[in-house]
Scaffold this motif. Structure first.
Motif, PDB file in Angstrom:
ATOM      1  N   SER A   9     -18.704  -1.435  -3.212  1.00 10.19           N
ATOM      2  CA  SER A   9     -17.551  -0.723  -2.672  1.00 10.19           C
ATOM      3  C   SER A   9     -16.886  -1.548  -1.560  1.00 10.19           C
ATOM      4  O   SER A   9     -15.666  -1.674  -1.503  1.00 10.19           O
ATOM      5  N   LYS A  10     -17.703  -2.110  -0.679  1.00  9.16           N
ATOM      6  CA  LYS A  10     -17.188  -2.954   0.413  1.00  9.16           C
ATOM      7  C   LYS A  10     -16.512  -4.203  -0.145  1.00  9.16           C
ATOM      8  O   LYS A  10     -15.460  -4.620   0.334  1.00  9.16           O
ATOM      9  N   GLU A  12     -15.086  -4.527  -3.103  1.00 11.61           N
ATOM     10  CA  GLU A  12     -13.821  -4.116  -3.712  1.00 11.61           C
ATOM     11  C   GLU A  12     -12.763  -3.868  -2.634  1.00 11.61           C
ATOM     12  O   GLU A  12     -11.605  -4.258  -2.772  1.00 11.61           O
ATOM     13  N   GLU A  13     -13.169  -3.238  -1.535  1.00 15.48           N
ATOM     14  CA  GLU A  13     -12.261  -2.985  -0.416  1.00 15.48           C
ATOM     15  C   GLU A  13     -11.726  -4.306   0.159  1.00 15.48           C
ATOM     16  O   GLU A  13     -10.525  -4.441   0.412  1.00 15.48           O
ATOM     17  N   MET A  14     -12.601  -5.285   0.327  1.00 19.52           N
ATOM     18  CA  MET A  14     -12.191  -6.587   0.840  1.00 19.52           C
ATOM     19  C   MET A  14     -11.238  -7.275  -0.126  1.00 19.52           C
ATOM     20  O   MET A  14     -10.241  -7.872   0.281  1.00 19.52           O
ATOM     21  N   GLU A  15     -11.526  -7.225  -1.407  1.00 22.39           N
ATOM     22  CA  GLU A  15     -10.649  -7.833  -2.418  1.00 22.39           C
ATOM     23  C   GLU A  15      -9.265  -7.201  -2.394  1.00 22.39           C
ATOM     24  O   GLU A  15      -8.253  -7.889  -2.521  1.00 22.39           O
ATOM     25  N   ASN A  16      -9.200  -5.872  -2.218  1.00 23.87           N
ATOM     26  CA  ASN A  16      -7.914  -5.179  -2.137  1.00 23.87           C
ATOM     27  C   ASN A  16      -7.136  -5.618  -0.891  1.00 23.87           C
ATOM     28  O   ASN A  16      -5.921  -5.814  -0.959  1.00 23.87           O
ATOM     29  N   ARG A  17      -7.822  -5.769   0.217  1.00 26.04           N
ATOM     30  CA  ARG A  17      -7.164  -6.229   1.446  1.00 26.04           C
ATOM     31  C   ARG A  17      -6.617  -7.642   1.272  1.00 26.04           C
ATOM     32  O   ARG A  17      -5.498  -7.932   1.678  1.00 26.04           O
ATOM     33  N   LYS A  20      -3.550  -7.599  -0.905  1.00 27.37           N
ATOM     34  CA  LYS A  20      -2.407  -7.068  -0.150  1.00 27.37           C
ATOM     35  C   LYS A  20      -1.844  -8.141   0.782  1.00 27.37           C
ATOM     36  O   LYS A  20      -0.634  -8.334   0.864  1.00 27.37           O
TER      37      LYS A  20
END
Length: 172
Positions: A9-10, A12-17, A20
């Protein structure tokens, strides 16, 4: 298994950031240079600080350099021994040496290849300048080929860029 889910989850969150940030194209991003692991905004630097960043790869692909840790306090530069600095700057005070440096930034060359590129009729002039560049550590020889010492690439780029900027400021 919960621990693995948290990690994923972390991640995936980093990849999304990251995605962006890569999509953003703000004026602030354009003025900002990558500096090592950090982002440096020149407007946020203190007076007296100097940083230069870049990536270089020779035309033949045999050597490269990424520099971004070249963050320097100008006051420390001004404290450096003038005698030691003059030896380095002297390497750039000769058309022949600058021609060699520019050629060796592009690819590793043997003495014979350098002579051909520079159109030297004998080896005397060639070895005179090469030995000086090698003595001060600017040029390295390996397997009968000369090239710019990798740790010096960023400094060579900065010196040549600075010289070009001064020359071009006279013409504009």
């Amino acid at each position: 298994m919960e621990e693995m889910e948290i990690i994923m989850s972390k991640l995936e969150e980093m990849e999304n950031r990251i995605a962006k940030l890569e999509k953003e194209d703000s004026p602030q991003k354009k003025e900002t240079a990558l500096y090592g692991k950090y982002t440096v905004d020149p407007k946020k630097m203190n007076y007296g600080e100097f940083a230069f960043v870049g990536r270089y790869q020779s035309e033949d692909g045999n050597f490269s350099s990424t520099f971004g840790d070249d963050f320097i306090m100008i006051k420390n530069v001004l404290k450096q021994s003038s005698f030691e600095m003059a030896k380095i700057i002297d390497a750039f005070a000769s058309v022949e040496r600058i021609d060699m440096i520019k050629l060796l930034m592009n690819k590793r060359l043997s003495p014979k290849e350098l002579m051909e590129e520079l159109k030297y009729p004998t080896t005397g002039k060639l070895y005179h300048h090469l030995s000086y560049l090698e003595k001060i550590g600017l040029v390295t020889k390996n397997e009968d080929k000369y090239y710019i010492t990798p740790k010096c690439i960023s400094a060579v780029v900065l010196i040549l860029t600075g010289a070009q900027k001064i020359v071009r400021s006279d013409t504009h």
